[in-house]
Design a protein around this motif. Structure first.
Motif, short mmCIF file in Angstrom:
data_model
loop_
_atom_site.label_atom_id
_atom_site.label_comp_id
_atom_site.label_asym_id
_atom_site.label_seq_id
_atom_site.Cartn_x
_atom_site.Cartn_y
_atom_site.Cartn_z
N ASP A 32 0.86 -1.20 0.00
CA ASP A 32 0.00 0.00 0.00
C ASP A 32 0.89 1.24 0.00
O ASP A 32 1.69 1.43 0.91
CB ASP A 32 -0.91 0.03 1.24
N LEU A 33 0.70 2.08 -1.01
CA LEU A 33 1.46 3.32 -1.11
C LEU A 33 0.52 4.50 -0.90
O LEU A 33 -0.55 4.57 -1.49
CB LEU A 33 2.09 3.44 -2.50
N THR A 34 0.93 5.42 -0.05
CA THR A 34 0.26 6.72 0.11
C THR A 34 1.31 7.77 -0.19
O THR A 34 2.39 7.75 0.41
CB THR A 34 -0.28 6.91 1.54
N THR A 35 1.02 8.67 -1.12
CA THR A 35 2.01 9.66 -1.50
C THR A 35 1.37 11.03 -1.70
O THR A 35 0.23 11.13 -2.12
CB THR A 35 2.75 9.25 -2.79
N ALA A 72 -3.33 13.58 -1.21
CA ALA A 72 -2.69 12.26 -1.15
C ALA A 72 -3.25 11.36 -2.24
O ALA A 72 -4.44 11.36 -2.52
CB ALA A 72 -2.91 11.62 0.21
N GLY A 73 -2.35 10.59 -2.85
CA GLY A 73 -2.74 9.56 -3.81
C GLY A 73 -2.48 8.21 -3.18
O GLY A 73 -1.58 8.07 -2.34
N ASN A 74 -3.28 7.21 -3.56
CA ASN A 74 -3.12 5.87 -3.00
C ASN A 74 -3.00 4.84 -4.10
O ASN A 74 -3.64 4.96 -5.14
CB ASN A 74 -4.32 5.51 -2.11
N PHE A 75 -2.20 3.81 -3.83
CA PHE A 75 -2.00 2.72 -4.77
C PHE A 75 -1.84 1.44 -3.96
O PHE A 75 -1.19 1.45 -2.92
CB PHE A 75 -0.73 2.99 -5.61
N SER A 76 -2.44 0.36 -4.44
CA SER A 76 -2.32 -0.93 -3.75
C SER A 76 -2.04 -2.04 -4.75
O SER A 76 -2.52 -2.00 -5.88
CB SER A 76 -3.60 -1.27 -2.98
N GLN A 114 1.66 -6.89 5.35
CA GLN A 114 1.33 -5.63 4.69
C GLN A 114 2.55 -4.74 4.70
O GLN A 114 3.15 -4.49 5.75
CB GLN A 114 0.17 -4.92 5.38
N ALA A 116 3.40 -1.08 4.21
CA ALA A 116 2.79 0.24 4.14
C ALA A 116 3.89 1.25 3.81
O ALA A 116 4.86 1.38 4.56
CB ALA A 116 2.12 0.59 5.46
N GLU A 118 4.81 5.24 2.72
CA GLU A 118 4.28 6.60 2.70
C GLU A 118 5.36 7.56 2.26
O GLU A 118 6.48 7.53 2.77
CB GLU A 118 3.76 7.01 4.08
#
Length: 130
Positions: A32-35, A72-76, A114, A116, A118
């Motif tokens: 899971d990426l939060t950027t 924020a953008g999210n990618f999983s 997981q 994670a 960021e």
């Protein structure tokens, strides 16, 4: 009657094959990426094997009451990796700058984990394995 006994003894041997062993020795890794960066490239290695390389591009900044702000953008993604790996390396390329975090996981075969990731508003790369 004797041939029936032989076929019963053969059955368990064919049920346990290399595929079963390989699946049991793997870990399901949820990434899971939060950027707060609008675009870049995320690359993840398990030891020396690349398990993920993904370009990301999220919406630019939104206009807020106090001017522009980053959203924020999210990618999983989900990948299977060997439970025996020694290191997980997370690279994020933003512009011409590469950021790296190295983790030393303690994984159990057949489990899930997981990762994670960021990329903070200040541009720091954080990664934790749960």
């Amino acid at each position: 009657p004797q041939s029936g006994v032989v076929s019963i003894e053969d059955a368990p041997a064919t049920a346990v094959g290399p595929e079963t062993d390989a699946a049991a020795a793997e870990v399901s890794l949820q990434i899971d990426l939060t950027t707060f960066e609008p675009e870049g490239v995320l690359t993840v290695y398990a030891d020396d094997n690349q398990v993920l390389s993904e370009d990301f591009k999220f919406g630019e900044r939104k206009k807020g009451v106090l001017g522009r702000k980053r959203v924020a953008g999210n990618f999983s993604a989900r990948q299977s990796i060997p439970a025996t790996i020694q290191t997980i390396r997370v690279y994020v390329l933003v512009g011409n700058e590469t950021k790296l975090v190295t983790l030393e996981p303690d994984l159990s075969p057949g489990s899930s984990a997981q990762l994670a990731i960021e990329l903070t508003r200040k541009g720091d790369l954080l990664a934790t394995l749960k």
